[in-house]
Write a protein that holds these residues in place. Structure first.
Motif, PDB file in Angstrom:
ATOM      1  N   UNK A 186       0.862  -1.187   0.000  1.00  0.00           N
ATOM      2  CA  UNK A 186       0.000   0.000   0.000  1.00  0.00           C
ATOM      3  C   UNK A 186       0.897   1.236   0.000  1.00  0.00           C
ATOM      4  N   UNK A 187       0.768   2.074  -1.022  1.00  0.00           N
ATOM      5  CA  UNK A 187       1.643   3.234  -1.148  1.00  0.00           C
ATOM      6  C   UNK A 187       0.949   4.533  -0.737  1.00  0.00           C
ATOM      7  N   UNK A 188      -0.368   4.492  -0.566  1.00  0.00           N
ATOM      8  CA  UNK A 188      -1.082   5.684  -0.104  1.00  0.00           C
ATOM      9  C   UNK A 188      -2.389   5.273   0.545  1.00  0.00           C
ATOM     10  N   UNK A 189      -2.740   5.959   1.627  1.00  0.00           N
ATOM     11  CA  UNK A 189      -4.046   5.801   2.267  1.00  0.00           C
ATOM     12  C   UNK A 189      -4.815   7.103   2.108  1.00  0.00           C
ATOM     13  N   UNK A 190      -6.019   7.012   1.597  1.00  0.00           N
ATOM     14  CA  UNK A 190      -6.851   8.193   1.394  1.00  0.00           C
ATOM     15  C   UNK A 190      -7.739   8.424   2.614  1.00  0.00           C
ATOM     16  N   UNK A 191      -8.149   9.666   2.840  1.00  0.00           N
ATOM     17  CA  UNK A 191      -9.004   9.942   4.008  1.00  0.00           C
ATOM     18  C   UNK A 191     -10.378   9.295   3.867  1.00  0.00           C
ATOM     19  N   UNK A 192     -11.020   9.096   5.001  1.00  0.00           N
ATOM     20  CA  UNK A 192     -12.389   8.585   5.019  1.00  0.00           C
ATOM     21  C   UNK A 192     -13.334   9.636   4.438  1.00  0.00           C
ATOM     22  N   UNK A 193     -14.351   9.195   3.718  1.00  0.00           N
ATOM     23  CA  UNK A 193     -15.363  10.125   3.223  1.00  0.00           C
ATOM     24  C   UNK A 193     -15.950  10.888   4.417  1.00  0.00           C
ATOM     25  N   UNK A 194     -16.076  12.208   4.346  1.00  0.00           N
ATOM     26  CA  UNK A 194     -16.494  13.005   5.498  1.00  0.00           C
ATOM     27  C   UNK A 194     -17.771  12.541   6.195  1.00  0.00           C
ATOM     28  N   UNK A 195     -18.750  12.083   5.455  1.00  0.00           N
ATOM     29  CA  UNK A 195     -19.996  11.629   6.075  1.00  0.00           C
ATOM     30  C   UNK A 195     -19.820  10.324   6.837  1.00  0.00           C
ATOM     31  N   UNK A 196     -18.802   9.541   6.442  1.00  0.00           N
ATOM     32  CA  UNK A 196     -18.577   8.247   7.072  1.00  0.00           C
ATOM     33  C   UNK A 196     -19.509   7.152   6.601  1.00  0.00           C
ATOM     34  N   UNK A 197     -20.429   7.477   5.706  1.00  0.00           N
ATOM     35  CA  UNK A 197     -21.386   6.483   5.228  1.00  0.00           C
ATOM     36  C   UNK A 197     -20.735   5.541   4.218  1.00  0.00           C
ATOM     37  N   UNK A 198     -21.080   4.252   4.282  1.00  0.00           N
ATOM     38  CA  UNK A 198     -20.480   3.282   3.361  1.00  0.00           C
ATOM     39  C   UNK A 198     -21.046   3.401   1.957  1.00  0.00           C
TER      40      UNK A 198
ATOM     41  N   UNK B  26      -7.199  11.547  -7.094  1.00  0.00           N
ATOM     42  CA  UNK B  26      -6.379  10.518  -6.450  1.00  0.00           C
ATOM     43  C   UNK B  26      -4.888  10.696  -6.728  1.00  0.00           C
ATOM     44  N   UNK B  27      -4.555  11.586  -7.675  1.00  0.00           N
ATOM     45  CA  UNK B  27      -3.145  11.839  -7.998  1.00  0.00           C
ATOM     46  C   UNK B  27      -2.567  12.997  -7.189  1.00  0.00           C
ATOM     47  N   UNK B  28      -3.387  13.709  -6.408  1.00  0.00           N
ATOM     48  CA  UNK B  28      -2.893  14.826  -5.613  1.00  0.00           C
ATOM     49  C   UNK B  28      -1.943  14.342  -4.519  1.00  0.00           C
ATOM     50  N   UNK B  29      -1.037  15.207  -4.128  1.00  0.00           N
ATOM     51  CA  UNK B  29      -0.118  14.868  -3.037  1.00  0.00           C
ATOM     52  C   UNK B  29      -0.837  14.860  -1.697  1.00  0.00           C
ATOM     53  N   UNK B  30      -1.888  15.674  -1.563  1.00  0.00           N
ATOM     54  CA  UNK B  30      -2.698  15.710  -0.347  1.00  0.00           C
ATOM     55  C   UNK B  30      -4.173  15.643  -0.734  1.00  0.00           C
ATOM     56  N   UNK B  31      -4.625  14.500  -1.192  1.00  0.00           N
ATOM     57  CA  UNK B  31      -5.990  14.386  -1.730  1.00  0.00           C
ATOM     58  C   UNK B  31      -7.054  14.502  -0.642  1.00  0.00           C
TER      59      UNK B  31
END
Length: 210
Positions: free
Chosen positions: A99-111, A167-172
């Motif tokens: 795994x080379x990057x972990x993205x943040x959780x969607x703000x609402x948290x809904x699946x 998804x290509x941003x350095x701070x997505x």
């Protein structure tokens, strides 16, 4: 006449899978990701004997045994795989199983994964740009716990939100917006003009079967 009959491959999958996702890779193989109680991936056709690779991310997003099925998988412009499960995503270097990057959780948290089934699409790429950006759109789905509530006869309205991330941003970061109709179990498809068509689905409940 060409024989178009289906033939069973006796050298099949490494493990039994249900509710997994397939994606074609640049070398022509398919990667098969996830499935019920399968927190791993494999390739078809097989190129090695030990053809099953652990992916702990799928276990981490396994919310009470659900919400991580049919993960959304897209090939990024850097050759890695964007994998979305439940309400968050990773970038996987599948060649090195890292795994080379972990993205943040969607703000609402809904699946957004099955059975709270939303839909997702990789937006069109501008191949003439100096730096090619890849953007993923994840749309609608069901509220958290909607599936468990539906088992007791309580049917919650679907979501009317969609989340977009470069998804290509350095701070997505996820950008959230709303659309007029709430929908779960819908479909999205890219049209030749670059627009995204949303269709099908239901206004409440979740995917599932009894």
């Amino acid at each position: 006449m060409q024989d178009l009959r289906l033939a069973r491959n006796t050298n099949g999958l490494a493990v039994k899978r249900w509710y997994a996702t397939n994606h074609i890779l640049p070398d022509g193989r398919q990667i098969i990701v996830g499935g019920i109680e399968q927190f791993n991936y494999e390739y078809v056709p097989k190129d090695i004997t030990a053809n099953k690779f652990d992916l702990p991310f799928l276990s981490q997003t396994n919310d009470k045994g659900i919400e991580n099925l049919y993960p959304f998988v897209f090939l990024n412009v850097d050759g890695n795989l964007f994998i979305f499960s439940n309400n968050r995503a990773i970038l996987l270097d599948y060649v090195n199983n890292k795994v080379v990057k972990e993205y943040p959780t969607i703000p609402s948290g809904d699946p957004k994964s099955y059975p709270s089934t939303g839909s997702a699409v990789l937006l069109p790429l501008n191949l003439k740009a100096t730096t090619i950006q890849a953007k993923v759109l994840v749309c609608r789905g069901a509220n958290k716990a909607s599936f468990l509530k539906s088992l007791n006869g309580t049917f919650v309205e679907a979501l009317n939100t969609f989340a977009r991330i470069t998804i290509t941003d350095s701070n997505p970061q996820w950008v959230m917006e709303t659309i007029p109709l709430a929908r779960v179990i819908g479909d999205m498809i890219l049209l030749p003009n670059g627009n995204v068509l949303l269709l099908n689905g239901a206004g409440s409940r979740t995917a599932g079967w009894e």
